[in-house]
Design a protein around this motif. Structure first.
Motif, short mmCIF file in Angstrom:
data_model
loop_
_atom_site.label_atom_id
_atom_site.label_comp_id
_atom_site.label_asym_id
_atom_site.label_seq_id
_atom_site.Cartn_x
_atom_site.Cartn_y
_atom_site.Cartn_z
N PHE A 142 0.78 -1.23 0.00
CA PHE A 142 0.00 0.00 0.00
C PHE A 142 0.81 1.28 0.00
N ILE A 143 1.97 1.27 0.64
CA ILE A 143 2.68 2.54 0.70
C ILE A 143 3.26 2.90 -0.67
N LEU A 144 3.62 1.90 -1.40
CA LEU A 144 4.13 2.14 -2.75
C LEU A 144 3.05 2.79 -3.60
N MET A 145 1.86 2.20 -3.49
CA MET A 145 0.71 2.71 -4.21
C MET A 145 0.43 4.14 -3.78
N LEU A 147 2.41 6.34 -2.49
CA LEU A 147 3.43 7.25 -2.99
C LEU A 147 3.17 7.62 -4.43
N ALA A 148 2.87 6.60 -5.24
CA ALA A 148 2.65 6.89 -6.65
C ALA A 148 1.46 7.82 -6.82
N PHE A 149 0.40 7.59 -6.04
CA PHE A 149 -0.77 8.46 -6.15
C PHE A 149 -0.47 9.87 -5.67
N ALA A 151 2.32 11.37 -5.73
CA ALA A 151 3.13 12.04 -6.75
C ALA A 151 2.24 12.57 -7.86
N LEU A 238 5.36 13.70 2.13
CA LEU A 238 4.39 13.63 1.05
C LEU A 238 2.96 13.52 1.55
N THR B 378 9.03 19.55 1.53
CA THR B 378 10.09 18.58 1.82
C THR B 378 11.41 19.30 2.00
N ASP B 408 5.70 19.66 -2.34
CA ASP B 408 6.97 18.95 -2.35
C ASP B 408 7.88 19.59 -3.41
N LEU C 26 -0.19 7.29 -13.69
CA LEU C 26 0.30 7.94 -12.47
C LEU C 26 1.56 8.74 -12.73
N THR C 30 2.27 13.27 -12.74
CA THR C 30 3.09 14.01 -11.79
C THR C 30 3.55 15.35 -12.34
N GLY C 243 7.94 -4.04 -0.45
CA GLY C 243 7.50 -2.69 -0.75
C GLY C 243 7.34 -1.85 0.49
N VAL C 246 9.88 0.99 2.54
CA VAL C 246 10.19 2.33 2.06
C VAL C 246 10.64 3.26 3.18
N LEU C 261 12.49 4.97 -5.04
CA LEU C 261 11.18 5.39 -5.51
C LEU C 261 10.80 6.75 -4.94
N ILE C 265 10.12 10.05 -7.16
CA ILE C 265 8.87 10.78 -7.15
C ILE C 265 9.12 12.26 -6.87
N ARG C 268 10.44 13.85 -9.94
CA ARG C 268 9.67 13.65 -11.16
C ARG C 268 10.44 12.83 -12.19
N VAL C 273 10.44 5.89 -11.62
CA VAL C 273 9.20 5.58 -10.90
C VAL C 273 8.54 4.37 -11.53
#
Lengths: 296, 529, 305
Positions: A142-145, A147-149, A151, A238, B378, B408, C26, C30, C243, C246, C261, C265, C268, C273
C-alpha cells in the motif's frame, strides 16, 4: 486466485488478530475509553485547544513539558521549534489524523463494497473486470501505491484522503465479493429471486446486511492502519502539509529536533500508538463477538 | 598501483568495461609515468577520510552538470583555468597567469607546467581547446553552454602551454565563471574511452581522483599526488550518501564519518556539546528569500512601496534567530557580502510593522484578499517550512491575511520555474545559490524579466542588466552594478531574508577551514589535527 | 491442476497489463519534469530538445504505446536525473531491498514463531498476556518511530551499532530488527491462533488421551497442521516487506528500491518511478503466484475454481 485458496489464505491472514480469550470475552473498556477520547478531541478540534495550534511564539521555542526543568504550566506538553503549543497540536492533530483515516475507511469502504457487491452479485464479465482491477490495485504494497498516487495528485488533506481511498477500496471489494458469492447460493436469495424482487433490491436489502458485520470489523481494524499510513506519508514529506497539523506531520517536523527535544516526537508517537492499539482492540473484540471462528 | 592509474572501471555501475588496445597501451605509458613521479607509494601511507553528504551526484560529466547539488563532486575532481582560492576569490588554477586585450575580447592564458590529469598526462593548450569544443558541440547537449562556452568564438593553440581564447562579446564575468562553467578535460581520455567517457571513469585535474562509485550509496576518491599545488593530506576519501539529516548527523556522532556536511541548524547546537565533534561554520552563497509576484498576483504587489512595506513588516533578525538559530546572516539586498557590486550604500528597510501597515493603507492595499504563499514542504532547504510560517505570522500581525500551500520539491519548482507565472500565487519561498562572486548569475536568472525564476518585470532594470557584463574596467563595472543593486533595493522585488551558513560537523581528529562563499565542501585543505 | 495453473497465469498477465496502464497514468500525472531536470541556465531550445528526446511532446496514447513496447523489451527508458537506464538503476537497488527483506523475515520468524507457539501452550498465563501486548505494540508502532528509537538507543547513546548505511553485516542489525519487529507481530498472532486450533483438534486430543507425552504431540502434529497457513503467510509477508520497507530504508539510508522510488517521485523521474513500481509489483505478484501454487500442491483439498 481460486475461491477456496482465497478463503484459506484470507483465513490465514485474518487469524492474525484472533485473541486467545474466548468468544467475545471481556469488552475492552480501556480501549473504548481511549477511542472515545480521541473522537471527542477530533470533533472538538480547534474549539477545545488551549492555544491556536498554528500560532508561532518566538519567545517560547522548544520549551520542555511542564514537569521538566525549564518548562512551565503554560504549556503542559511543551512547545515546538516555532513556539507552538504541543498539547494544542496534539488535539488538532487528532482531528486531521482521525478524519483522514475515517474518511479513507468510509469512502474506501463504500466504493469497495459497492464494487464488490456488483462483482459478486452480477458475476460474469463485470465480475471478471472488477476483480482484475482489484488484483492490479492489490498487486502493490500500500505505501508504494500511496506514494505513486501522491506524486500524481499532490499533497494536502483532500488529496491524501483520496490517495488513501484509492489504496484501500480493493480490500473491501475483494472481501465483499467472496462473501456475496457464497451467500448468493443460499436459499433465501433464491426465494427472493423467485418472488420477483429486482436484483438491486435483493443485493441491497438481503445480501448486504449479512455482509455488514465483516465490513464493520474490517473497517474498525482499518482505522489504525490508515493512521499509520498517513503518518508514514507525512514522515516522507508527502502527506499533510502545514499549516494543517496531523500526528504524522508533527512527528516528521519534530524528528529533526529529536536529540534536543524528545517531547516533539514522543507525544505524537504515543498518540499514534495508543489510538491504533485501542482501535485494534475494539476491532478484535468485535470480531470475536461476530465471528469467533474466523470465517472472515 | 597500475589499477588506480589506468582506471579499472567500476563494475557496480552495470556498464560493461570496454577498453580498446590503445587505451591499454596509453594506460601502460601513463602507469610508467606515474611510477616515476613521486606518488603512489605515498598514497598508501596516507590515512583515509570519510565524508557524509546529502545527495548523490546526478552525473560525472562536466558538460552535463545540471545544478549546484553536483558541485560537491566536481569542485573536488575538476578544475578550470581560474577558480576559487581558499577565500573563495577567483584565482589562477590550471592557468598560472593571463593577459587580456583592452577590448576585453582576447584572453591569453599560460598553463602551469606541472598541471596534470588524473591519468598522468600533462594538461596542454590542446586540451583547453578540446574542452571548449566538447562543451559547445551540439551532440554533447550541454544545458549550461549559454553562460560561458557558447560565448567563446575560438580557442587558438599558441604552443603547448599557451592558448588564446577569443570571445564573441565582451563578458566581465568570464574569468570568474571559468571556475564553475568550463572544466578542463583530457582529449586523450575522451577520445579513447568511447561513449559516455565520464560515466565509468571521469578524469579531471582536481586534488582528488575518482576511484569507484555505487550510485546512491557512495563515491570513492583518492588524493591526487601529482596535483600542481593542492595535494591532499589523505589517501582514500569516501563520500557517503545519506539523504536523511538525522542519519547523516549521527555519522559524525558515532565516528563513522570524519566530516558531515549540511547539518540543519537545530542539530548543530547539541552536537557542539559533544567532546568528539566540532561544529564549523562558513558563510555560503545560498540565499533564502520570498519572491513577490509583481506580475499578475495580488494587485497591491505591483507597487514598489507595498513590496518595501512587506519587507518592513517582517522581523528578519528574530525570525533568523528562531528558525536558523543564528546559523545564517541577514541580508538586505538581492545579493550578499562578497558578491561583486553588492556593497552599495542603501537605507535598510528596518523592522517597523506600524509604519508598514500605514504604507499599505495609504497605498490602498486590499486587505480582504489574502496573500497566497507557496512554500517548500520537503526539506531540501533547512527550515523551509518554519521560515514560511514565520513570515506568514508576521504578515498576519499587520493585518495581511495569508494562505499557505506547501508543496513537495518537484511541484514547487515546477510552479516557481514555470513559463507562465501562476496568478494564484502571490509569494513564493525560494532559494538561489550563487556559484561564485559574480552577480550576473542571480540577476540574470532571477530578476531579469522573462528569465526562469523571475516574477518581476521592469524594462529599465532589464536594460541595465543586459549591459552589466559589457565592461572592460572592473571599477566602472563595480559602480554600475552598485547602481543596479541600489535600484533593486528600492524596487524590492523580493522579501530578502538571509544567506544560510554552511554548517559542518567535524571529528576532533580533523583540522579544517572550509572555503567561505562556496556552497559545497572543498576538501583539499582538510588536515589531520 | 494444470487448468488451475493456467488460469492463475492468465489472470496474472491481465493484472500486469492493467498495472502498466495504472503506472503509466500515475507517472504522467506528476507533471512536467523539465524544470527539475533542466538547470536554470538552459535555453528554451535545450528544454524543447529534452521534451522531444523523451517524447513528452507527443500525445498521451502514443506515449503509452511506446512505453508498453519498450517495457516488453525490458527498457524503461533513461532516468532523467542520472542519465542511466532506469531498469539498471532499479535492478541495482533491488539487491539491498531483497537482502533486508530476507534478514527481516528471519528476525520476524525467530521472534514470532517461538512466541506464538509458547503462548498457545500457556493460554491465560501472564506470558500469554505479555505476548499479546507485544503483538499489539508491534502492529501499532510506525516503523519509522521504531527505527528512530533504535538508532537513538543503540547507535547514539550506546554506540555499538552503525546508525545508517549499507555495507557491513553490522549495518543489517537495526533495520532488520525494526522491520522484523513489525512483521513478527502478525506472525506471532497467526502462529498462536493456528497452534491453538491445532491443539484443540480431535486427533491431538486423542493422542493426549492415549498418553503420548505432550511435547511429542506438539512437535509432531500440532506444528505440522499449523504450518501450512503459516508458511503461506510468510510468503505474503515477504512480499509486503519488499514494498513496505520504504520508510525504514529512508531512516537507515538503505540504498534500496523504496528510497529510490521516493527520490524519483520527488524529482519527477518518470522512468525510474515506472521501473521501480513495475519491478516491485512483478516480484510481489510472482511471490503470490508461487504461494498460491504451493498451497494448491500441498493442500489436496483445493479444487479448481
Amino acid at each position: 486466485m481460486s475461491a477456496t485458496t482465497t478463503g484459506r489464505l484470507r483465513q490465514a491472514r485474518r487469524m492474525v488478530r484472533l485473541p486467545a480469550w474466548g468468544v467475545a470475552g471481556r469488552p475492552p473498556i480501556l480501549a473504548a475509553a481511549v477511542c472515545l477520547l480521541i473522537v471527542i478531541a477530533a470533533i472538538g478540534g480547534g474549539a477545545i485547544t488551549p492555544y491556536v495550534p498554528d500560532e508561532a511564539d518566538f519567545t517560547a521555542i522548544l520549551a520542555p513539558p511542564a514537569w521538566s526543568e525549564g518548562g512551565s504550566w503554560q504549556h503542559l506538553l511543551g512547545t515546538d521549534q516555532l513556539g507552538r503549543d504541543m498539547l494544542s497540536r496534539l488535539i488538532a492533530g487528532a482531528r486531521i489524523s482521525l478524519l483522514t483515516a475515517v474518511a479513507a475507511v468510509v469512502a474506501g469502504g463504500t466504493v469497495g463494497v459497492a464494487l464488490g457487491l456488483a462483482a459478486g452479485y452480477i458475476g460474469g464479465i463485470v465480475e471478471a473486470v472488477i476483480m482484475r482491477v482489484v488484483d492490479a490495485f492489490l498487486a502493490l504494497p500500500f505505501i508504494l501505491m500511496a506514494l505513486a498516487f501522491v506524486a500524481a495528485l499532490g499533497t494536502g488533506v483532500g488529496n491524501i484522503v483520496l490517495v488513501m481511498v484509492l489504496t484501500n477500496w480493493a480490500r473491501y471489494a475483494r472481501l465483499v465479493r467472496s462473501e456475496v458469492v457464497s451467500i448468493k447460493q443460499r436459499d433465501f436469495v433464491a426465494l427472493a429471486q423467485v418472488a420477483g424482487l429486482r436484483p438491486a433490491a435483493i443485493a441491497l436489502r438481503h445480501i448486504l446486511p449479512n455482509v455488514m458485520t465483516s465490513i464493520l470489523v474490517l473497517a474498525v481494524l482499518d482505522v489504525g492502519r490508515a493512521i499509520i499510513l498517513e503518518s508514514s506519508l507525512s514522515f516522507l514529506g508527502l502527506g499533510i502539509q502545514p499549516p494543517e497539523v496531523s500526528w504524522g506531520l508533527a512527528l516528521a517536523e519534530g524528528r529533526t529536533y529529536m536529540s534536543v527535544a524528545w517531547w516533539l516526537t514522543v507525544w505524537p508517537g504515543l498518540a499514534i500508538v495508543m489510538t491504533v492499539i485501542s482501535f485494534n482492540a475494539l476491532g478484535d473484540w468485535l470480531k470475536a463477538g461476530f465471528d469467533p471462528r474466523g470465517r472472515l | 598501483m597500475a589499477h588506480a592509474v589506468i582506471g579499472t572501471a567500476p563494475t557496480r555501475l552495470g556498464a560493461r568495461t570496454e577498453f580498446g588496445r590503445r587505451t591499454w597501451l596509453l594506460g601502460g605509458a601513463a602507469a610508467a609515468l606515474a611510477m616515476r613521479g613521486a606518488g603512489t607509494a605515498h598514497a598508501q601511507a596516507k590515512p583515509p577520510l570519510s565524508v557524509a553528504v546529502g545527495t548523490d551526484a546526478t552525473t560525472m560529466d562536466p558538460c552535463r552538470i545540471a545544478g549546484g547539488n553536483d558541485y560537491f563532486f566536481f569542485a573536488n575532481v575538476f578544475e578550470g583555468l581560474y577558480g576559487p582560492d581558499e577565500q573563495g576569490q577567483p584565482a589562477p588554477l590550471l592557468a598560472e597567469s593571463h593577459t587580456v586585450s583592452p577590448d576585453g575580447l582576447v584572453w591569453d592564458f599560460t598553463l602551469r607546467p606541472n598541471a596534470r590529469f588524473h591519468n598522468g598526462e600533462p594538461v596542454t593548450a590542446d586540451d583547453v581547446r578540446f574542452s571548449w569544443q566538447r562543451a559547445v558541440a551540439p551532440e554533447t547537449r550541454n544545458p549550461r553552454a549559454s553562460v560561458l562556452v557558447a560565448n567563446i568564438a575560438d580557442v587558438v593553440v599558441l604552443d603547448e602551454r599557451r592558448c588564446q581564447v577569443r570571445l564573441k562579446k565582451r563578458d566581465a564575468s568570464f574569468l570568474n565563471n571559468c571556475g564553475e562553467y568550463w572544466y578542463i578535460i583530457s582529449r586523450k581520455h575522451v577520445e579513447s574511452a568511447g561513449e559516455n567517457p565520464f560515466d565509468r571513469m571521469p578524469i579531471g585535474t582536481g586534488p582528488f581522483a575518482f576511484v569507484e562509485r555505487r550510485i546512491r550509496s557512495y563515491i570513492k576518491l583518492r588524493g591526487f599526488e601529482q596535483h600542481w599545488g593542492r595535494v591532499p593530506a589523505f589517501g582514500e576519501v569516501t563520500l557517503k550518501i545519506i539523504p536523511d539529516d538525522q542519519s547523516r548527523v549521527a555519522q559524525v556522532q558515532t565516528g563513522e564519518a570524519d566530516i558531515v556536511i549540511n547539518i540543519p541548524p537545530v542539530l548543530a547546537a547539541p552536537l557542539q556539546r559533544l567532546p568528539n565533534v566540532q561544529i564549523i561554520r562558513a558563510p555560503s552563497f545560498q540565499n533564502i528569500y520570498i519572491a513577490i509576484n509583481a506580475l499578475n498576483g495580488h494587485p497591491g504587489l505591483q507597487r514598489a512601496d507595498v513590496r518595501r512595506a512587506l519587507n518592513m513588516a517582517v522581523d528578519k533578525q528574530a525570525l533568523l534567530r528562531a528558525t536558523m538559530l543564528g546559523f545564517a546572516r541577514q541580508i538586505e539586498m538581492p545579493c550578499q557580502t562578497g558578491i561583486f557590486g553588492c556593497d552599495a550604500t542603501v537605507t535598510p528597510y528596518g523592522f517597523d510593522p506600524t509604519r508598514a501597515r500605514e504604507i499599505l493603507s495609504q497605498a490602498g492595499f486590499d486587505f480582504n484578499r489574502p496573500l497566497r504563499i507557496l512554500g517548500q514542504g520537503t526539506g531540501r532547504v533547512p527550515q523551509a517550512r518554519e521560515t514560511v510560517q514565520g513570515v506568514a505570522s508576521f504578515l498576519n500581525r499587520i493585518g495581511v491575511r495569508t494562505e499557505i500551500t506547501m508543496l513537495d520539491y518537484g511541484a514547487w519548482i515546477s510552479t516557481y520555474g514555470a513559463k507562465e507565472k501562476d496568478p494564484n500565487v502571490d509569494l513564493i519561498f525560494a532559494n538561489f545559490t550563487d556559484y561564485n562572486t559574480d552577480p550576473s548569475g542571480r540577476l540574470l536568472r532571477q530578476i531579469r524579466s522573462g528569465s526562469v525564476y523571475s516574477w518581476y518585470s521592469n524594462a529599465e532594470i532589464d536594460a541595465q542588466l543586459d549591459r552589466m557584463n559589457d565592461f572592460a574596467s572592473t571599477e566602472e563595472r563595480r559602480k554600475f552594478v552598485q547602481g543596479i543593486m541600489a535600484k533593486l533595493h528600492e524596487e524590492a522585488p523580493l522579501i530578502t531574508l538571509w544567506t544560510v551558513d554552511s554548517v559542518y560537523g567535524v571529528g576532533r581528529g580533523i583540522r579544517w577551514t572550509p572555503t567561505p562563499n562556496v556552497s559545497w565542501p572543498v576538501l583539499f585543505n582538510v588536515q589531520r589535527a | 491442476m494444470a487448468r488451475f495453473i493456467l488460469t492463475r497465469l492468465w489472470q496474472t498477465l491481465i493484472t500486469l497489463l492493467l498495472l502498466t496502464i495504472l503506472i503509466f497514468i500515475l507517472a504522467r500525472l506528476t507533471g512536467d519534469p523539465t524544470p527539475l531536470v533542466m538547470p536554470s541556465e538552459a535555453t528554451e531550445a535545450d528544454r524543447n530538445f529534452f521534451r522531444q528526446q523523451y517524447g513528452l511532446d507527443r500525445p498521451v496514447y502514443e506515449q503509452y504505446v511506446i512505453f508498453l513496447r519498450n517495457v516488453l523489451h525490458g527498457d524503461f527508458g533513461i532516468s532523467f536525473r542520472y542519465r542511466e537506464p532506469a531498469f539498471g538503476l532499479v535492478l541495482a537497488a533491488i539487491g539491498p531491498t531483497l537482502q533486508l527483506a530476507g534478514v527481516s523475515m528471519l528476525v520476524a520468524m525467530l521472534l514470532g514463531l517461538p512466541l506464538g507457539i509458547l503462548a498457545a501452550l500457556r493460554p491465560g498465563s501472564w506470558f500469554a498476556a505479555a505476548v499479546r501486548s507485544y503483538a499489539s505494540l508491534g502492529q501499532a508502532m510506525p516503523t519509522f518511530w521504531t527505527g528512530l528509537m533504535l538508532i537513538a538507543a543503540f547507535a547514539i547513546m550506546l554506540p555499538v551499532l552503525p546508525s545508517s548505511g549499507y555495507g557491513t553485516p553490522a549495518n543489517f542489525v537495526l533495520p532488520a530488527v525494526t522491520l522484523g519487529f513489525y512483521a513478527s507481530a502478525s506472525i506471532t498472532m497467526l502462529t498462536w491462533a493456528n497452534m491453538t486450533e491445532a491443539l484443540r483438534s480431535d486427533f491431538v486430543q486423542m493422542e493426549r488421551v492415549l498418553g503420548i507425552p505432550r511435547r511429542l504431540v506438539v512437535l509432531k502434529h500440532a506444528l505440522r497442521n499449523a504450518s501450512l497457513p503459516i508458511v503461506t503467510y510468510l510468503g505474503l509477508q515477504f512480499g509486503l516487506l519488499l514494498g513496505g520497507a520504504v520508510v525504514t530504508e529512508r531512516v537507515f539510508a538503505w540504498p534500496g528500491v523504496g528510497q529510490m522510488l521516493v527520490d524519483a517521485i520527488l524529482n519527477r523521474d518518470y522512468p525510474v518511478v515506472q521501473a521501480a513500481v513495475m519491478l516491485t509489483a512483478v516480484l510481489f505478484m510472482a511471490i503470490n503466484l508461487v504461494v498460491d501454487l504451493l498451497y494448491a500442491v500441498l493442500d489436496p483439498r483445493v479444487s479448481t475454481p
